[in-house]
Design a protein around this motif. Sequence first.
Motif: not given
Lengths: 484, 123, 444
Positions: C38-39, C41-43
Amino acid sequence: MNRKLYDKLIFDLSCPGRRGYDMPRRLYDDIELPDAVLRQQAPALPEVDEPTLVRHYTNQSTNNFGVDTGFYPLGSCTMKYNPKINESLGADPVIAALHPAQPASTVQGALKLYRMLENMLSEIGGMAEFTLNPFAGAHGELTGLMVIHAYHDSRGDSARTRVIVPDSAHGTNPASAMIAGYEVIEVKSLADGTVDVDDLRSKLDETVAAVMMTNPNTTGMFEKNIPAIADAVHAAGALLYYDGANLNPMLGVARPGDMGFDVMHINLHKTFSTPHGGGGPGAGPVGVRKGLEEFLPSPRIRRRGDGSLYVEQTSDTALGRVSSWFGNYTVFIKAFAYILAMGADGLAMAGKLATLNANYVMNALKDVYLLPVPGPCKHEFVFDGLADKSTGVTTLNVAKRLLDLGFHAPTIYFPLLFHESLMIEPTESESRETLDVFIAAMRQIAREAAETPDLVKSAPHDTPAVHPDDTEAALHPKVKFSDL
Amino acid sequence: MIYYLPTHEYARVEGNTAYIGISKYAAEQLGNVVYVDMPEMDDDVNAGEEFGAIESVKAASDLFSPVSGAVIEINEELIDNPRLINEDPETHWIIKVEMNNTAELEGLLTPEAYAQVCANEKH
Amino acid sequence: MSQHRYLPHTPAQIDEMLRACGASSLDDLYADVDPSLRLKGRYALPDALSEVEVRRGFDALNAQNTVLTCFAGCGAYDHYTPAAIQAVMQRSEYLTAYTPYQPEISQGTLQYIFEYQSMMCELTRMDVSNASMYDGATATAEAMLMAVNASRKKRRVLISATVDPKTAAVVNTYARYHRIAVEVIPARDGVTDRRELELMLGAGDVAGVIVATPNYRGILEDLSGWADLIHAAKALLIINSHALTLAWARPQGEWGADIAVGDAQSLGMPLNFGGPYLGYMCTTKALMRKMPGRIVGATTDALGQRTFVLTLQAREQHIRREKATSNICSNQGIMTLHAGAFMALYGAEGLRELNRLSANAAHFLARELEATGKMRLTYPDKPFINEFAMTMADGYTTGALLQALREQGILGGVAVDDTEIIIAVTEKRTPVEIDQYIQTVINL
């Protein structure tokens, strides 16, 4: 959409002596060219005035279905909405007037947009660097495989002559590998559509240059074994290639670079909302992980110490050039505008809603259509035709009947894993209301298949053209006006 | 005598000459034939190697030669009327080959063995 | 996040739809994605911008671009784009359509591609055109692959030294990985050296010969007799030409070429910093089934209507996979509409007049620049239309010339090196602009 075919060709509207242009007066002396290099016979082009031309192309456009006219449940094609601001910015008169050979100092804005988009895609792909030069998804695949070729060549590793592709892959994967000079070997899929890791392992050796995959794969399933696959591929000295055709549902969730992919391409005309234009222009940017940057094709945009950007025309290590200039520039503007408009959270939301839409449709139809790979799916899923096989109604019939009911057809007979593949990708652009109408239409067709199968088998009935004879077209090709 | 390859080509043999075409089963599978890509006169063909391709509207198959030798005739009727193959593929051969190694015939399938190949494919 | 303008789902609808799927949250649908993948946090990307902010951001970037009066060419020419063409290009029925796999509801796209193919065959005087390729350079590379495939066994291709080096670079890239040997035919007096070509053909192992006219320096090459020479060696003749020049100069079909390729940007496509442009490819009837790319053909439908379909698809990647003639899936789509509408609007006479206007102005500029004594035509005896190469006199460099012109807001051409420059003139250049160019050179 119009239900009646506008059947004129521009040639049919031609009248000798008409013209659709005017031009500045000749101000300089006429020059002459030697006869040897002069054209002998004038081309028989149409002669039309401007209003005739505009009306012709406007009427002709009414024969067409587009995202702006209706829902395209076309699997693997990500037919999402194409925002209007993108078109407005893409048609900017300053950009229109920029020559690609202008000195860098006069195009800093254009170069910055190019670099910023590269960086945004690197962030989204989990890659170290991107190039935007390739013109389309297939061109990106080819470029990415050439990057892999250049990498192995740089290590003197010339024994790697083969590329492994899953049997569920899109036809461009093997075709691109062939053009890139590789022999193609297929790896089997399991019943759930995912790659058979044991079969893959048995085929990995020192002759394999790369393994090409999509994730989620073409059945819409996430390849859970991707870390094990990546390890096996890397242990064999090969690289793992990500076909970005199915990137949309992974937005904000997981990045190809983090899954272990080394090289990838993105279809800006899928995930990043630029229009398909009936076949193009697209863009197929290619990203690479750290260590492979030097192999990306020329030209590259680079930054000087003072922050200004310049164009590096050729580099010694690059694979070479795959385009005359920088690729389809206005497509980059549109994708850039889309990323800005969506923002980090908007992109993540788009991916998840695409997945929600697909699951919603799948669940609402799986009692009447055969679902060979049970969900949950990602952005798309595949039915193996109608659940009731006794009616004789095929996937092709279902697809054509959908045209009557106002929808574009799903992708059919792909992937090749199932006999009656019917592949549906709703995208996040479709509202629940639209999906409900689509579901009702699909259920109606299932009902008709049981009750009035001939109605479905003889579809479409209510489209501008009905059952074109494509055998005749292939048997006696008429490919230009003078052949008619 | 007629011999087959598992890829559905046949060689009908008369002396040193082989008439090469595709089987009825293959023609049915392919559907309406729209084009046959044939080699040129005097080209060499090799047993087990491609010598051309056959196309229907939505499929295409490579053609493999059951025998080795030189092409002494191509069936020119197929240029204008490829659908003859659908009508009767075993009469409408594609190329005529002067064989240079008739021993190769021993490695080919008999009609009975070929029928078994087709039966297996249907399942 | 708040409701986004491109996403129709309301929070309540999302909840209802999740319930229908037996899921309790959107994340539930990703339960099969291992947390380790999974990434976090966020982009690292900006927050969503409103439309007015997007436009403002773009405008700020665009303020760092300067439009120059364009005397540059080398494959990208500043011809005028009629407003009528921009208007029809924006029809969203065309723009937002997919590849026309469903002919029943794609006749618009199929018709304009058929029209484009028809006009391109007229322009090149060849038998058959495909539905376009990405650009002139990739079309030339695909022509090379086609020649090698058509020859079945030969893997040697010759390319003239006078072909645009960008095109040659793309050809070389494709060749290198496809294991094709590309050799350069030397130039003599600015054109391909025919005697050298004859020698190189001698070995009999050449699959194709690639030449360009007009060539990189704008020179129209005399290819009389070339087709016979090349066909005698059982090779194919591939000629690359900018599309617009074909309305006046001798086209590929009249030279006896087997494959005609080039860029159609010169048909009034905006410069757009390098793209989208359009690569065209036409060939002879004999080679039709070896041609890569989409082809649209005419047939009739069940109602007896003239209908268009994608045809000869058995050549293509979605059927042939690794045995396809090319990996190309689509084409430049809507750019073929541009090219077709442009050719229709101008007609044969208009296209010739565009060449004339450009040529008259180009020759005037060349003469006046020679008269300054500071630069001279590199190949003064060779015919050209609207593009020509000049060599600087002693004491002058292309760098200084381009800099002086830039200060006047002029893009003076494309420098080959310190001493040679390639200059292009189109019908858009006014006498004032041309005089300004000349005056700047006088003042050097």
